[in-house]
Design an enzyme around this catalytic site. Sequence first.
Site, PDB file in Angstrom:
ATOM      1  N   ASP A   1      38.926  35.743  17.342  1.00 46.94           N
ATOM      2  CA  ASP A   1      37.684  36.510  17.162  1.00 46.94           C
ATOM      3  C   ASP A   1      37.898  37.667  16.196  1.00 46.94           C
ATOM      4  OD1 ASP A   1      36.272  35.058  18.957  1.00 46.94           O
ATOM      5  OD2 ASP A   1      36.380  36.520  20.588  1.00 46.94           O
TER       6      ASP A   1
ATOM      7  N   PRO B   1      21.807  55.856  24.372  1.00 47.39           N
ATOM      8  CA  PRO B   1      22.013  56.103  22.944  1.00 47.39           C
ATOM      9  C   PRO B   1      23.145  57.093  22.671  1.00 47.39           C
ATOM     10  CG  PRO B   1      19.704  56.359  23.540  1.00 47.39           C
ATOM     11  CD  PRO B   1      20.459  56.216  24.812  1.00 47.39           C
TER      12      PRO B   1
ATOM     13  N   GLU C   1      12.859  57.989  28.604  1.00 50.84           N
ATOM     14  CA  GLU C   1      13.780  58.864  27.868  1.00 50.84           C
ATOM     15  C   GLU C   1      15.168  58.883  28.512  1.00 50.84           C
ATOM     16  OE1 GLU C   1      11.226  59.017  25.269  1.00 50.84           O
ATOM     17  OE2 GLU C   1      13.006  60.247  24.918  1.00 50.84           O
TER      18      GLU C   1
ATOM     19  N   ARG D   1      32.643  36.245  28.099  1.00 54.05           N
ATOM     20  CA  ARG D   1      33.364  35.222  27.327  1.00 54.05           C
ATOM     21  C   ARG D   1      34.863  35.492  27.333  1.00 54.05           C
ATOM     22  NH1 ARG D   1      34.451  36.365  22.104  1.00 54.05           N
ATOM     23  NH2 ARG D   1      34.201  34.229  21.371  1.00 54.05           N
TER      24      ARG D   1
HETATM   25  N1  LIG Z   1      23.137  51.341  24.490  1.00 53.37           N
HETATM   26  C1  LIG Z   1      22.224  51.685  23.869  1.00 53.37           C
HETATM   27  C2  LIG Z   1      21.168  52.066  23.076  1.00 53.37           C
HETATM   28  C3  LIG Z   1      21.256  52.011  21.700  1.00 53.37           C
HETATM   29  N2  LIG Z   1      22.297  51.640  20.912  1.00 53.37           N
HETATM   30  N3  LIG Z   1      20.094  52.397  21.220  1.00 53.37           N
HETATM   31  N4  LIG Z   1      19.274  52.724  22.259  1.00 53.37           N
HETATM   32  C4  LIG Z   1      19.928  52.513  23.410  1.00 53.37           C
HETATM   33  C5  LIG Z   1      19.330  52.832  24.699  1.00 53.37           C
HETATM   34  C6  LIG Z   1      20.019  52.663  25.901  1.00 53.37           C
HETATM   35  C7  LIG Z   1      19.465  53.069  27.080  1.00 53.37           C
HETATM   36  C8  LIG Z   1      18.205  53.643  27.064  1.00 53.37           C
HETATM   37  C9  LIG Z   1      17.394  54.232  28.052  1.00 53.37           C
HETATM   38 CL1  LIG Z   1      17.861  54.508  29.659  1.00 53.37          CL
HETATM   39  C10 LIG Z   1      16.211  54.655  27.475  1.00 53.37           C
HETATM   40  N5  LIG Z   1      16.291  54.336  26.153  1.00 53.37           N
HETATM   41  C11 LIG Z   1      15.226  54.622  25.194  1.00 53.37           C
HETATM   42  C12 LIG Z   1      15.616  55.859  24.424  1.00 53.37           C
HETATM   43  C13 LIG Z   1      15.503  55.858  23.075  1.00 53.37           C
HETATM   44  C14 LIG Z   1      15.828  57.027  22.369  1.00 53.37           C
HETATM   45  C15 LIG Z   1      16.267  58.122  23.044  1.00 53.37           C
HETATM   46  N6  LIG Z   1      16.394  58.100  24.380  1.00 53.37           N
HETATM   47  C16 LIG Z   1      16.078  56.965  25.064  1.00 53.37           C
HETATM   48  C17 LIG Z   1      17.491  53.750  25.874  1.00 53.37           C
HETATM   49  C18 LIG Z   1      18.029  53.329  24.675  1.00 53.37           C
END
Ligand SMILES: N#Cc1c(N)n[nH]c1-c1ccc2c(Cl)cn(Cc3cccnc3)c2c1
Length: 247
Positions: A173, A89, A116, A158
């Site tokens: 695109d 995130p 997490e 792609r």
């Molecule tokens: N890319 C992207 C992305 C996005 N745009 N939203 N959430 C993610 C994403 C990617 C990787 C992980 C991993 Cl590893 C664990 N979590 C759950 C989480 C949720 C909130 C805080 N910490 C962890 C992920 C969320």
Amino acid sequence: MRLDIITIFPEYFAPLEVSLLGKARRAGLLDVSVHDLRSWTHDRHRTVDDTPYGGGPGMVMKPEPWGEALDAVAPPTAEATPRLVVPTPSGRPFTQAMAAEYAARPWLVFACGRYEGIDRRVYDEAATRMPVDEVSLGDFVLAGGEVAVLVMIEAISRLVPGVLGNRESVTDDSFAPGAMESLLEGPVYTKPPVWRERAVPDVLLSGHHGAIARWRRDEALRRTAAHRPELLARLDPAALDKHDRKV
Ligand SMILES: N#Cc1c(N)n[nH]c1-c1ccc2c(Cl)cn(Cc3cccnc3)c2c1
């Protein structure tokens, strides 16, 4: 192009067997391997997570399985060096330009985290022997990295020469470099010419290619102004002619 994916949910990547990605794999354009992180655990419960140091909610992915997995998938002695791509995130926003950059690389390894996140030492240790990119798909929250990796693999694959059929082009695109860069695509139509009393715009049936191109660009400008006005600010003013400015 070689793609390795490390995850605790290998079944998430069944979609890579179908459609254009499945064909590209069978054609040898993409060499995709999915690895179960639990293969590198050694306890009865195949543990991949533990409580966070410093307290706080949830669990953190343990470094040991990741270290062994990366050693096995991307050995330090490997001839080529992969780029490690980790969705998170807090990562840099994934863009079409990044997709194009990745599509030009011979080998990518995707680390799909859960809970997490992954112990920070995994990133730091991996970065001693390969480039490590932390990437986010946008300002929303997923439960883990798998869906983000599926999206990135489709966006990247792609763009790999030969993966899209001849009829499918990437030059028009949205967000593709060039004239359409920073413009959203306009509306598309197909047969029948009238459907439920709704006719296809006459210009598209005119056979006048110049007028058709002009109409499509006007529609792209209109949609961009309506849905993503901030993208218009990115447009090079020199790329806008006096007609564009009236749209
Ligand atoms: N890319 C992207 C992305 C996005 N745009 N939203 N959430 C993610 C994403 C990617 C990787 C992980 C991993 Cl590893 C664990 N979590 C759950 C989480 C949720 C909130 C805080 N910490 C962890 C992920 C969320």
